[in-house]
Design a protein around this motif. Structure first.
Motif, PDB file in Angstrom:
ATOM      1  N   LYS A 199      -4.412  -6.550  -0.655  1.00 54.67           N
ATOM      2  CA  LYS A 199      -4.000  -7.171   0.596  1.00 54.67           C
ATOM      3  C   LYS A 199      -2.750  -8.023   0.370  1.00 54.67           C
ATOM      4  CE  LYS A 199      -5.538  -9.979   4.484  1.00 54.67           C
ATOM      5  NZ  LYS A 199      -4.236 -10.628   4.596  1.00 54.67           N
ATOM      6  N   VAL A 206      -2.383   2.194   6.898  1.00 50.72           N
ATOM      7  CA  VAL A 206      -3.527   2.034   6.005  1.00 50.72           C
ATOM      8  C   VAL A 206      -3.797   0.557   5.781  1.00 50.72           C
ATOM      9  CG1 VAL A 206      -4.366   2.422   3.656  1.00 50.72           C
ATOM     10  CG2 VAL A 206      -3.112   4.225   4.840  1.00 50.72           C
ATOM     11  N   GLU A 207      -5.056   0.161   5.840  1.00 47.70           N
ATOM     12  CA  GLU A 207      -5.475  -1.208   5.538  1.00 47.70           C
ATOM     13  C   GLU A 207      -6.659  -1.133   4.580  1.00 47.70           C
ATOM     14  OE1 GLU A 207      -4.166  -4.043   6.377  1.00 47.70           O
ATOM     15  OE2 GLU A 207      -2.636  -3.331   7.792  1.00 47.70           O
ATOM     16  N   ILE A 208      -6.416  -1.284   3.302  1.00 44.46           N
ATOM     17  CA  ILE A 208      -7.499  -1.232   2.331  1.00 44.46           C
ATOM     18  C   ILE A 208      -7.404  -2.423   1.397  1.00 44.46           C
ATOM     19  CG2 ILE A 208      -7.664   1.284   2.385  1.00 44.46           C
ATOM     20  CD1 ILE A 208      -6.214   1.297  -0.310  1.00 44.46           C
ATOM     21  N   GLN A 209      -8.526  -2.751   0.777  1.00 44.69           N
ATOM     22  CA  GLN A 209      -8.586  -3.881  -0.139  1.00 44.69           C
ATOM     23  C   GLN A 209      -8.511  -3.441  -1.596  1.00 44.69           C
ATOM     24  OE1 GLN A 209      -8.607  -7.050   1.033  1.00 44.69           O
ATOM     25  NE2 GLN A 209      -8.472  -6.147   3.071  1.00 44.69           N
ATOM     26  N   SER A 210      -9.031  -2.258  -1.884  1.00 44.20           N
ATOM     27  CA  SER A 210      -9.069  -1.806  -3.272  1.00 44.20           C
ATOM     28  C   SER A 210      -8.903  -0.299  -3.333  1.00 44.20           C
ATOM     29  CB  SER A 210     -10.390  -2.215  -3.941  1.00 44.20           C
ATOM     30  OG  SER A 210     -11.484  -1.599  -3.272  1.00 44.20           O
ATOM     31  N   ILE A 211      -8.614   0.173  -4.536  1.00 46.69           N
ATOM     32  CA  ILE A 211      -8.400   1.604  -4.770  1.00 46.69           C
ATOM     33  C   ILE A 211      -9.242   2.026  -5.963  1.00 46.69           C
ATOM     34  CG2 ILE A 211      -6.670   3.320  -5.468  1.00 46.69           C
ATOM     35  CD1 ILE A 211      -4.591   1.681  -3.949  1.00 46.69           C
ATOM     36  N   LYS A 232      -3.909   9.310   6.610  1.00 46.98           N
ATOM     37  CA  LYS A 232      -4.542   8.186   5.913  1.00 46.98           C
ATOM     38  C   LYS A 232      -5.384   8.632   4.724  1.00 46.98           C
ATOM     39  CE  LYS A 232      -4.567   4.877   9.710  1.00 46.98           C
ATOM     40  NZ  LYS A 232      -5.384   4.051  10.632  1.00 46.98           N
ATOM     41  N   SER A 233      -6.221   9.640   4.918  1.00 49.74           N
ATOM     42  CA  SER A 233      -7.079  10.089   3.817  1.00 49.74           C
ATOM     43  C   SER A 233      -6.247  10.683   2.684  1.00 49.74           C
ATOM     44  CB  SER A 233      -8.112  11.109   4.309  1.00 49.74           C
ATOM     45  OG  SER A 233      -7.459  12.260   4.840  1.00 49.74           O
ATOM     46  N   ILE A 245      -4.862   7.781   0.706  1.00 46.81           N
ATOM     47  CA  ILE A 245      -5.885   7.172  -0.162  1.00 46.81           C
ATOM     48  C   ILE A 245      -6.011   7.967  -1.459  1.00 46.81           C
ATOM     49  CG2 ILE A 245      -8.364   6.724  -0.393  1.00 46.81           C
ATOM     50  CD1 ILE A 245      -8.305   5.943   2.617  1.00 46.81           C
ATOM     51  N   ASP A 280      -5.183   6.640  -5.172  1.00 42.81           N
ATOM     52  CA  ASP A 280      -6.204   6.753  -6.225  1.00 42.81           C
ATOM     53  C   ASP A 280      -5.637   7.468  -7.451  1.00 42.81           C
ATOM     54  OD1 ASP A 280      -8.025   5.500  -4.567  1.00 42.81           O
ATOM     55  OD2 ASP A 280      -9.143   7.316  -4.067  1.00 42.81           O
TER      56      ASP A 280
END
Length: 205
Positions: A4, A123-128, A162-163, A166, A170
């Motif tokens: 973030k 995309v809004e993510i906290q971790s990968i 989005k997917s 991700i 990754d």
């Protein structure tokens, strides 16, 4: 790693670049994808493991020692006045030493574009979660293919991309593990390079 925090910093940098270059309203995703692929190539060049034609296949991990400090800036390459960056040492290209870690620097250059692409598609993510192929060669090839997949799906709509992003991220994090780069090194180098990139915009880079 606090993604973030990095997303927020990348958003500020992207906005700074768009404002300075007059790019408001332009869709830059295709250019960012190509830039990421170029940076991935530069990263592979520093990793060297794929160079079967060469006896030198060791990654470029040059770390400074006390004898490598730049004479011009005495190891303090970022010039600050009144709390603002006003320039960087040209003798050592802003690193403070004559020998640095090119592998890490190229990895972080890629990270800037990974984050920027993620922001473009919402995309809004906290971790990968690291995704690993069977070899570093396969990891690079898959990363380049995934760049294409993100752009392809983006043409159908942001939600489709989005997917794919991700999986791209990754794979990128998995590559960092394969190359032996730690989260601490990545975050520290990102914070440093982010400041340099802001300064470059101010200085007409």
């Amino acid at each position: 790693m606090n993604f973030k925090k990095l997303f927020d910093m990348q958003r500020q940098l992207d906005n700074h670049i768009i404002k300075e270059k007059g790019l408001e309203g332009q869709d830059l995703l295709d250019k960012k994808i190509l830039a990421l692929q170029v940076e991935l190539g530069e990263l592979a060049n520093e990793a060297r493991f794929f160079k079967f034609w060469s006896n030198d296949q060791e990654p470029r991990r040059w770390y400074p020692n006390e004898n490598d400090v730049c004479e011009s800036c005495n190891g303090n390459p970022i010039f600050i006045e009144n709390g603002k960056i006003v320039g960087e040492c040209k003798n050592c290209d802003g690193c403070g030493v004559h020998f640095y870690n090119p592998l890490l620097e190229e990895y972080v250059d890629c990270l800037h574009f990974i984050l920027s692409i993620g922001l473009d598609i919402g995309v809004e993510i906290q971790s990968i979660n690291p995704h690993l192929q069977t070899s570093a060669t396969d990891q690079f090839v898959e990363l380049n293919y995934q760049c294409y997949r993100v752009l392809q799906k983006y043409e159908w709509g942001k939600s489709h991309a989005k997917s794919e992003w991700i999986l791209l991220s990754d794979l990128f994090v998995g590559l960092g593990e394969m190359l032996g780069i730690t989260w601490e090194q990545i975050e520290q180098a990102y914070l440093f390079k982010n400041e340099v990139n802001h300064e470059r915009q101010e200085s007409g880079y």
